[in-house]
Write a protein that holds these residues in place. Structure first.
Motif, PDB file in Angstrom:
ATOM      1  N   ASN A 163      37.277  -4.503   1.576  1.00 35.40           N
ATOM      2  CA  ASN A 163      35.991  -4.958   1.066  1.00 35.40           C
ATOM      3  C   ASN A 163      36.011  -4.863  -0.458  1.00 35.40           C
ATOM      4  O   ASN A 163      36.870  -4.183  -1.030  1.00 35.40           O
ATOM      5  N   ARG A 177      30.669  -5.445  -1.579  1.00 34.49           N
ATOM      6  CA  ARG A 177      30.438  -6.690  -0.847  1.00 34.49           C
ATOM      7  C   ARG A 177      31.357  -6.684   0.370  1.00 34.49           C
ATOM      8  O   ARG A 177      32.566  -6.493   0.236  1.00 34.49           O
ATOM      9  N   ARG A 178      30.781  -6.893   1.528  1.00 34.68           N
ATOM     10  CA  ARG A 178      31.589  -6.901   2.746  1.00 34.68           C
ATOM     11  C   ARG A 178      32.309  -8.240   2.882  1.00 34.68           C
ATOM     12  O   ARG A 178      31.728  -9.303   2.663  1.00 34.68           O
ATOM     13  N   HIS A 183      28.518  -0.608  -6.129  1.00 39.19           N
ATOM     14  CA  HIS A 183      28.142  -1.567  -5.093  1.00 39.19           C
ATOM     15  C   HIS A 183      29.368  -2.043  -4.319  1.00 39.19           C
ATOM     16  O   HIS A 183      30.501  -1.837  -4.749  1.00 39.19           O
ATOM     17  N   ILE A 204      30.343 -17.811  -4.154  1.00 39.99           N
ATOM     18  CA  ILE A 204      29.784 -17.660  -2.809  1.00 39.99           C
ATOM     19  C   ILE A 204      29.709 -19.013  -2.107  1.00 39.99           C
ATOM     20  O   ILE A 204      30.080 -19.147  -0.938  1.00 39.99           O
ATOM     21  N   VAL A 230      31.801 -13.836   2.351  1.00 37.02           N
ATOM     22  CA  VAL A 230      31.534 -12.748   1.397  1.00 37.02           C
ATOM     23  C   VAL A 230      30.064 -12.358   1.530  1.00 37.02           C
ATOM     24  O   VAL A 230      29.176 -13.203   1.380  1.00 37.02           O
ATOM     25  N   GLY A 231      29.816 -11.101   1.822  1.00 36.86           N
ATOM     26  CA  GLY A 231      28.461 -10.637   2.044  1.00 36.86           C
ATOM     27  C   GLY A 231      27.705 -10.361   0.757  1.00 36.86           C
ATOM     28  O   GLY A 231      28.257 -10.426  -0.343  1.00 36.86           O
ATOM     29  N   PRO A 232      26.421 -10.018   0.873  1.00 37.22           N
ATOM     30  CA  PRO A 232      25.591  -9.725  -0.296  1.00 37.22           C
ATOM     31  C   PRO A 232      25.963  -8.400  -0.943  1.00 37.22           C
ATOM     32  O   PRO A 232      26.664  -7.568  -0.349  1.00 37.22           O
ATOM     33  N   LEU A 233      25.472  -8.183  -2.145  1.00 35.01           N
ATOM     34  CA  LEU A 233      25.711  -6.949  -2.887  1.00 35.01           C
ATOM     35  C   LEU A 233      24.915  -5.811  -2.235  1.00 35.01           C
ATOM     36  O   LEU A 233      23.714  -5.930  -2.022  1.00 35.01           O
ATOM     37  N   TYR A 261      25.742   1.861   1.991  1.00 34.11           N
ATOM     38  CA  TYR A 261      26.668   1.196   2.903  1.00 34.11           C
ATOM     39  C   TYR A 261      27.484   2.225   3.679  1.00 34.11           C
ATOM     40  O   TYR A 261      27.656   2.107   4.895  1.00 34.11           O
TER      41      TYR A 261
END
Length: 338
Positions: free
Chosen positions: A334, A107-108, A105, A202, A66-69, A75
């Motif tokens: 995502n 998250r990827r 927002h 996370i 899980v990527g960052p915000l 994006y």
């Protein structure tokens, strides 16, 4: 840097030649030259080693579960650069989600064949959505034996993602997976502080073994739900609308065919399809909202998948939001964060 390296080599070469002329014992100079040459030979390999370590760290950072915000509009601009019609369409789709649906927002999510389960579960846990009531009322760790006792001995052919047939071991593995999901869900949902919940999520999803166990538990719960729905359908009971399409498919006309043709491939060579997302929402008592960005300007860009037979039922469920895109001809999800 190349010029600097060349000058260093020239200086060392001059020192060796000068020493060779001045010193009485050439053996000492020969040893010195050998050591110097070994340094020059070894240094390029050290550089290559450092380069590989650096590239591995970058790859590992980009391949997080899980990527960052990230700001949603930024994006969209970053992922869809250029002036092609497709790029412009996708940027407008992100803007529509931002302006019309108030998701700010994203998250990827790592794009393996667990991405739909990963996206859904992360939203559940990070939002503190309670463990479903119907699961609280039963011991879900006993579901595998319960399915087997109902005449479904074919459950031993269940596959755990890239793992294949496990025979009698399937029950022990499923019990452990279901218990892991239950414990993590109840523990994290009990935390009141949003930031702490997200941090715990996370860390949990960075433990690949645990996250895979939870995804496999989710898959089995979907199978358990299908067994129940199939029996209700045979008894002419009311079932959710998606069931009429689900069991009409040649590949999922009963629970066994669904497991062999669909579920066993999830996490391995395939992901969840549209109908499976409806089933997932039904199983977990969720309203899963997915924005199919590649269908921007079409009425079907926004889909709700959940338990209820009617829209009013869906509106009473906890919502989770996702952005769905086409990547390499596969559907990818995502997370959308408001």
């Amino acid at each position: 840097t190349e010029e600097k390296a060349q000058s260093v080599r020239q200086m060392v070469s001059w020192i060796i030649r000068y020493a060779w002329k001045k010193l009485q014992n050439p053996v000492v100079v020969g040893l010195a030259a050998l050591l110097a040459s070994s340094w020059f030979i070894r240094t390029p390999y050290n550089w290559v080693g450092h380069l590989l370590k650096w590239s591995f760290r970058i790859s590992e950072k980009e391949n997080k579960a899980v990527g960052p915000l990230i700001d949603l509009l930024e994006y969209g601009k970053r992922e869809w650069r250029g002036e092609t019609k497709e790029a412009e369409k996708m940027r407008q789709a992100y803007k529509a989600v931002y302006m019309d649906h108030h998701f700010k927002h994203i998250r990827r999510i790592r794009g393996d064949n667990y991405c739909a389960l990963r996206a859904t579960l992360f939203q559940i846990l990070s939002q503190g959505i309670p463990f479903p009531t119907w699961m609280k009322e039963q011991d879900i760790a006993k579901f595998p034996e319960k399915v087997y006792s109902q005449g479904c001995n074919w459950v031993q052919q269940y596959s755990f993602g890239p793992e294949k047939y496990t025979g009698e071991n399937v029950f022990g593995k499923l019990r452990k997976n279901l218990e892991t999901l239950k414990v993590q869900w109840i523990t994290i949902s009990a935390i009141k502080d949003q930031e702490k919940r997200v941090e715990m999520c996370i860390n949990l999803f960075n433990d690949q073994k645990k996250e895979y166990m939870m995804f496999e538990a989710m898959k089995f719960l979907m199978l358990y739900a299908v067994v129940g729905l199939f029996e209700e359908l045979k008894d002419d009971q009311d079932v959710p609308n998606f069931c009429s399409f689900f069991f009409a498919r040649d590949t999922s006309f009963d629970p066994l065919s669904f497991m062999l043709n669909h579920l066993n491939y999830v996490g391995d060579t395939g992901g969840l399809e549209q109908l499976e997302m409806f089933l997932l929402g039904f199983t977990l008592d969720l309203k899963i909202s997915a924005f199919r960005l590649y269908k921007w300007r079409f009425k079907k860009m926004y889909l709700k998948r959940g338990k209820g037979v009617s829209v009013s039922d869906l509106d009473n469920m906890p919502p989770v939001g996702m952005a769905q895109t086409m990547e390499s001809c596969n559907l990818h999800l995502n997370l959308l964060i408001d």
